[in-house]
Design a protein around this motif. Structure first.
Motif, PDB file in Angstrom:
ATOM      1  N   ASP A  11       0.856  -1.191   0.000  1.00 18.95           N
ATOM      2  CA  ASP A  11       0.000   0.000   0.000  1.00 18.95           C
ATOM      3  C   ASP A  11       0.897   1.248   0.000  1.00 18.95           C
ATOM      4  O   ASP A  11       1.888   1.298   0.745  1.00 18.95           O
ATOM      5  CB  ASP A  11      -0.877  -0.017   1.263  1.00 18.95           C
ATOM      6  CG  ASP A  11      -1.803   1.173   1.321  1.00 18.95           C
ATOM      7  OD1 ASP A  11      -2.887   1.095   0.743  1.00 18.95           O
ATOM      8  OD2 ASP A  11      -1.422   2.199   1.941  1.00 18.95           O
ATOM      9  N   ILE A  13       0.704   4.076   1.281  1.00 16.06           N
ATOM     10  CA  ILE A  13       0.867   4.776   2.568  1.00 16.06           C
ATOM     11  C   ILE A  13       1.267   3.792   3.667  1.00 16.06           C
ATOM     12  O   ILE A  13       2.322   3.928   4.288  1.00 16.06           O
ATOM     13  CB  ILE A  13      -0.427   5.534   2.958  1.00 16.06           C
ATOM     14  CG1 ILE A  13      -0.737   6.618   1.916  1.00 16.06           C
ATOM     15  CG2 ILE A  13      -0.274   6.165   4.343  1.00 16.06           C
ATOM     16  CD1 ILE A  13      -2.021   7.388   2.149  1.00 16.06           C
ATOM     17  N   LEU A  14       0.450   2.754   3.878  1.00 17.12           N
ATOM     18  CA  LEU A  14       0.734   1.820   4.976  1.00 17.12           C
ATOM     19  C   LEU A  14       2.050   1.062   4.746  1.00 17.12           C
ATOM     20  O   LEU A  14       2.750   0.708   5.695  1.00 17.12           O
ATOM     21  CB  LEU A  14      -0.420   0.824   5.157  1.00 17.12           C
ATOM     22  CG  LEU A  14      -1.790   1.450   5.496  1.00 17.12           C
ATOM     23  CD1 LEU A  14      -2.847   0.372   5.669  1.00 17.12           C
ATOM     24  CD2 LEU A  14      -1.720   2.321   6.745  1.00 17.12           C
ATOM     25  N   SER A  17       5.355   2.204   6.524  1.00 11.69           N
ATOM     26  CA  SER A  17       5.698   1.826   7.906  1.00 11.69           C
ATOM     27  C   SER A  17       6.567   0.578   7.917  1.00 11.69           C
ATOM     28  O   SER A  17       7.528   0.487   8.689  1.00 11.69           O
ATOM     29  CB  SER A  17       4.437   1.532   8.722  1.00 11.69           C
ATOM     30  OG  SER A  17       3.665   2.667   8.807  1.00 11.69           O
ATOM     31  N   ASP A  30      10.498   8.933  10.124  1.00 11.27           N
ATOM     32  CA  ASP A  30       9.222   8.445   9.608  1.00 11.27           C
ATOM     33  C   ASP A  30       8.214   9.591   9.485  1.00 11.27           C
ATOM     34  O   ASP A  30       7.669  10.055  10.485  1.00 11.27           O
ATOM     35  CB  ASP A  30       8.679   7.365  10.562  1.00 11.27           C
ATOM     36  CG  ASP A  30       7.360   6.803  10.074  1.00 11.27           C
ATOM     37  OD1 ASP A  30       6.974   7.090   8.926  1.00 11.27           O
ATOM     38  OD2 ASP A  30       6.713   6.059  10.848  1.00 11.27           O
ATOM     39  N   VAL A  33       2.903   7.368   7.440  1.00 14.20           N
ATOM     40  CA  VAL A  33       1.488   7.209   7.807  1.00 14.20           C
ATOM     41  C   VAL A  33       1.047   8.316   8.771  1.00 14.20           C
ATOM     42  O   VAL A  33       1.800   8.712   9.669  1.00 14.20           O
ATOM     43  CB  VAL A  33       1.258   5.818   8.456  1.00 14.20           C
ATOM     44  CG1 VAL A  33      -0.212   5.628   8.801  1.00 14.20           C
ATOM     45  CG2 VAL A  33       1.720   4.727   7.519  1.00 14.20           C
ATOM     46  N   CYS A 104     -12.552   4.931   7.217  1.00 13.44           N
ATOM     47  CA  CYS A 104     -12.609   4.091   6.000  1.00 13.44           C
ATOM     48  C   CYS A 104     -13.946   3.362   5.912  1.00 13.44           C
ATOM     49  O   CYS A 104     -14.593   3.355   4.860  1.00 13.44           O
ATOM     50  CB  CYS A 104     -11.480   3.056   6.000  1.00 13.44           C
ATOM     51  SG  CYS A 104      -9.855   3.757   5.729  1.00 13.44           S
ATOM     52  N   ASN A 132      -6.439   6.470  -0.497  1.00 11.39           N
ATOM     53  CA  ASN A 132      -7.404   5.412  -0.213  1.00 11.39           C
ATOM     54  C   ASN A 132      -8.845   5.795  -0.547  1.00 11.39           C
ATOM     55  O   ASN A 132      -9.733   4.944  -0.538  1.00 11.39           O
ATOM     56  CB  ASN A 132      -7.295   4.973   1.256  1.00 11.39           C
ATOM     57  CG  ASN A 132      -7.614   3.509   1.445  1.00 11.39           C
ATOM     58  OD1 ASN A 132      -7.393   2.691   0.542  1.00 11.39           O
ATOM     59  ND2 ASN A 132      -8.164   3.155   2.585  1.00 11.39           N
ATOM     60  N   SER A 245      -9.953   8.480  14.626  1.00  7.95           N
ATOM     61  CA  SER A 245      -8.607   7.915  14.676  1.00  7.95           C
ATOM     62  C   SER A 245      -7.610   8.937  15.176  1.00  7.95           C
ATOM     63  O   SER A 245      -6.783   8.655  16.045  1.00  7.95           O
ATOM     64  CB  SER A 245      -8.169   7.464  13.279  1.00  7.95           C
ATOM     65  OG  SER A 245      -8.940   6.380  12.853  1.00  7.95           O
ATOM     66  N   TYR A 251      -6.723   5.147  16.626  1.00  5.71           N
ATOM     67  CA  TYR A 251      -6.434   4.559  15.315  1.00  5.71           C
ATOM     68  C   TYR A 251      -6.858   3.098  15.188  1.00  5.71           C
ATOM     69  O   TYR A 251      -7.655   2.737  14.337  1.00  5.71           O
ATOM     70  CB  TYR A 251      -4.932   4.662  15.022  1.00  5.71           C
ATOM     71  CG  TYR A 251      -4.374   6.046  15.212  1.00  5.71           C
ATOM     72  CD1 TYR A 251      -4.334   6.943  14.157  1.00  5.71           C
ATOM     73  CD2 TYR A 251      -3.878   6.469  16.446  1.00  5.71           C
ATOM     74  CE1 TYR A 251      -3.828   8.226  14.326  1.00  5.71           C
ATOM     75  CE2 TYR A 251      -3.374   7.747  16.620  1.00  5.71           C
ATOM     76  CZ  TYR A 251      -3.345   8.622  15.561  1.00  5.71           C
ATOM     77  OH  TYR A 251      -2.862   9.879  15.723  1.00  5.71           O
ATOM     78  N   ARG A 252      -6.312   2.245  16.059  1.00  3.51           N
ATOM     79  CA  ARG A 252      -6.523   0.796  15.885  1.00  3.51           C
ATOM     80  C   ARG A 252      -7.904   0.342  16.347  1.00  3.51           C
ATOM     81  O   ARG A 252      -8.305  -0.781  16.076  1.00  3.51           O
ATOM     82  CB  ARG A 252      -5.442  -0.008  16.610  1.00  3.51           C
ATOM     83  CG  ARG A 252      -5.470   0.142  18.097  1.00  3.51           C
ATOM     84  CD  ARG A 252      -4.479  -0.779  18.780  1.00  3.51           C
ATOM     85  NE  ARG A 252      -3.102  -0.510  18.397  1.00  3.51           N
ATOM     86  CZ  ARG A 252      -2.045  -1.047  18.979  1.00  3.51           C
ATOM     87  NH1 ARG A 252      -2.212  -1.889  19.973  1.00  3.51           N
ATOM     88  NH2 ARG A 252      -0.820  -0.764  18.595  1.00  3.51           N
ATOM     89  N   ARG A 254     -10.676   1.666  15.313  1.00  4.50           N
ATOM     90  CA  ARG A 254     -11.565   1.850  14.171  1.00  4.50           C
ATOM     91  C   ARG A 254     -12.901   2.477  14.579  1.00  4.50           C
ATOM     92  O   ARG A 254     -13.929   1.813  14.687  1.00  4.50           O
ATOM     93  CB  ARG A 254     -11.818   0.522  13.425  1.00  4.50           C
ATOM     94  CG  ARG A 254     -10.590  -0.322  13.126  1.00  4.50           C
ATOM     95  CD  ARG A 254      -9.477   0.469  12.467  1.00  4.50           C
ATOM     96  NE  ARG A 254      -9.846   1.037  11.184  1.00  4.50           N
ATOM     97  CZ  ARG A 254      -9.480   2.261  10.800  1.00  4.50           C
ATOM     98  NH1 ARG A 254      -8.758   3.040  11.594  1.00  4.50           N
ATOM     99  NH2 ARG A 254      -9.826   2.705   9.628  1.00  4.50           N
TER     100      ARG A 254
END
Ligand code: LMR
Length: 396
Positions: A11, A13-14, A17, A30, A33, A104, A132, A245, A251-252, A254
């Motif tokens: 991906d 963007i992802l 990482s 970094d 993302v 998303c 995305n 997020s 973030y995780r 969702r």
């Protein structure tokens, strides 16, 4: 059977990482993302979220299914946060909404709902837009076209071209707009430009679709809702996908919201049933946890104030990092004026350098950013800003 499938690249963007993690350069940076980081490069759990977790742990007494639309307290609190308490659309009970798995998930179920209205519908997205957006909306089967948005040579919005293009959009088409902190450019519409968008929508009859993933990261929680509130006050229909997020750091977990401002309360009942049915056909119901935390925070005065202070701290830190980078680049004699970075809003900055220069940053200097030249400003800190500025100066 799966041998017919080609393997796909990482991906855009992802995938950054994973590449960053593999890199053994001790000075790697970094900026990939879109995740908030503190001065130590960590993404801590917000204090307001930690406190809400304790409240939830003490009070949650069942893990049985929740309703299809998700946590109602979360939905109501988010609608007030986005539209403002006492917005006419809320008072007239014209807004349908469901908790969805992240921004998303919200974008996707709204796109699926749009295909039920008209499978040949076109959604116009800004050029450029968040990478995305294309699969999230396109994979639902909708046609995607672009409207001009950002002038890379002059690092500003090309609003006249955007307005000309939107004036040609046909009635019933959908126009995706970033509510604030445009991803990837960081270039936001001003109040006059939002007003012009309203007038064009009134004339052409297009339906605005607002992606609001960074409320509070631009100018403030209220200020960042200016565009969506204006559209909702002046147009019969507005589609909204929001995310927790970034501003809740969830973030995780969702946590998103898919909402529709409808022409009247009767249609609201219809769209509410339809969107719940779309969700049921994909994932049944959203995970409750993150929405329950936001419900606790936004419905408790003390926790809400703590959270608002934390959002302010994140926003002000990102603003100061912009200033720090711009002055470092000037100090090091960069051959390009980067002062436009100070005018950009939110988490991202479009550095307006070429793909070749980005490639050199990644491969020769271990500075990870998206190929379009989008940099996550929150990845900068006082320990890495010199290395970053040196790398940028070297590739210019
Ligand atoms: C980003 O734009 O970096 C974030 O929204 C993460 C993602 O899913 O792409």
């Amino acid at each position: 059977m799966f041998e017919v499938l080609p393997s796909l690249p990482a991906d855009p963007i992802l995938g950054l990482s994973a590449a960053y993690k593999k890199d053994t350069n001790p000075n790697k940076i970094d900026l990939g993302v879109g995740v908030y980081k503190d001065e130590q490069g960590r993404t801590p759990i917000l204090q307001s979220v930690q406190k809400a977790q304790q409240v939830l742990l003490a009070n949650e007494d069942s893990k049985t299914y929740i309703t299809q639309q998700g946590v109602q307290g979360y939905i109501d609190a988010m609608l007030s946060l986005i539209l403002g308490n006492g917005h006419s659309a809320l008072l007239e009970d014209r807004v349908s909404g469901v908790q969805a798995p992240g921004g998303c998930g919200s974008l996707r179920i709204l796109a699926e709902l749009l295909t039920r209205c008209d499978k040949d519908l076109t959604v116009w997205v800004s050029d450029p837009t968040w990478a995305n957006h294309i699969p999230l909306i396109g994979n639902a089967g909708l046609t995607i076209k672009t409207y001009p948005y950002f002038d890379k040579a002059n690092a500003c919005i090309k609003f006249d071209e955007m307005a000309d293009c939107l004036s040609q959009v046909k009635k019933g088409d959908v126009v995706l707009l970033h509510g604030c902190c445009h991803n990837p450019t960081g270039a936001d519409l001003n109040h006059e430009q939002w007003q012009a968008v309203v007038e064009i929508a009134q004339k052409t009859g297009f339906v605005p679709f607002i992606d609001l993933a960074y409320q509070g990261f631009g100018d403030g929680l209220e200020e960042d809702a200016y565009g969506v509130r204006l559209l909702a006050a002046n147009l019969p229909e507005v589609i909204i996908a929001a995310s927790c997020s970034k501003n809740f750091g969830l973030y995780r977990e969702r946590v998103g919201l898919a909402a529709i401002v409808n022409a009247n309360a009767q249609i609201k009942t219809v769209t509410q049933s339809q969107i719940q049915n779309v969700a049921r056909g994909i994932y049944s119901m959203p995970p409750s946890y993150g929405g329950a935390l936001v419900d606790i925070i936004l419905n408790d005065d003390q926790l809400k104030h703590l959270w608002m202070d934390e959002v302010t701290e994140m926003r002000e830190r990102m603003q100061s990092l912009r200033a720090m980078l711009v002055s470092k680049l000037a100090e090091k004699g960069a051959s390009k004026d980067f002062s436009f970075v100070n005018q950009q809003k939110g988490m991202f900055s479009f550095l307006c350098i070429s793909p070749e220069q980005v490639d050199k940053l990644v491969n020769q200097h271990s500075v990870y950013l998206v190929g379009s030249s989008r940099a996550n400003i929150a990845g900068i800190n006082s320990h890495n800003v010199d290395t970053l500025a040196d790398a940028l100066v070297a590739v210019l």
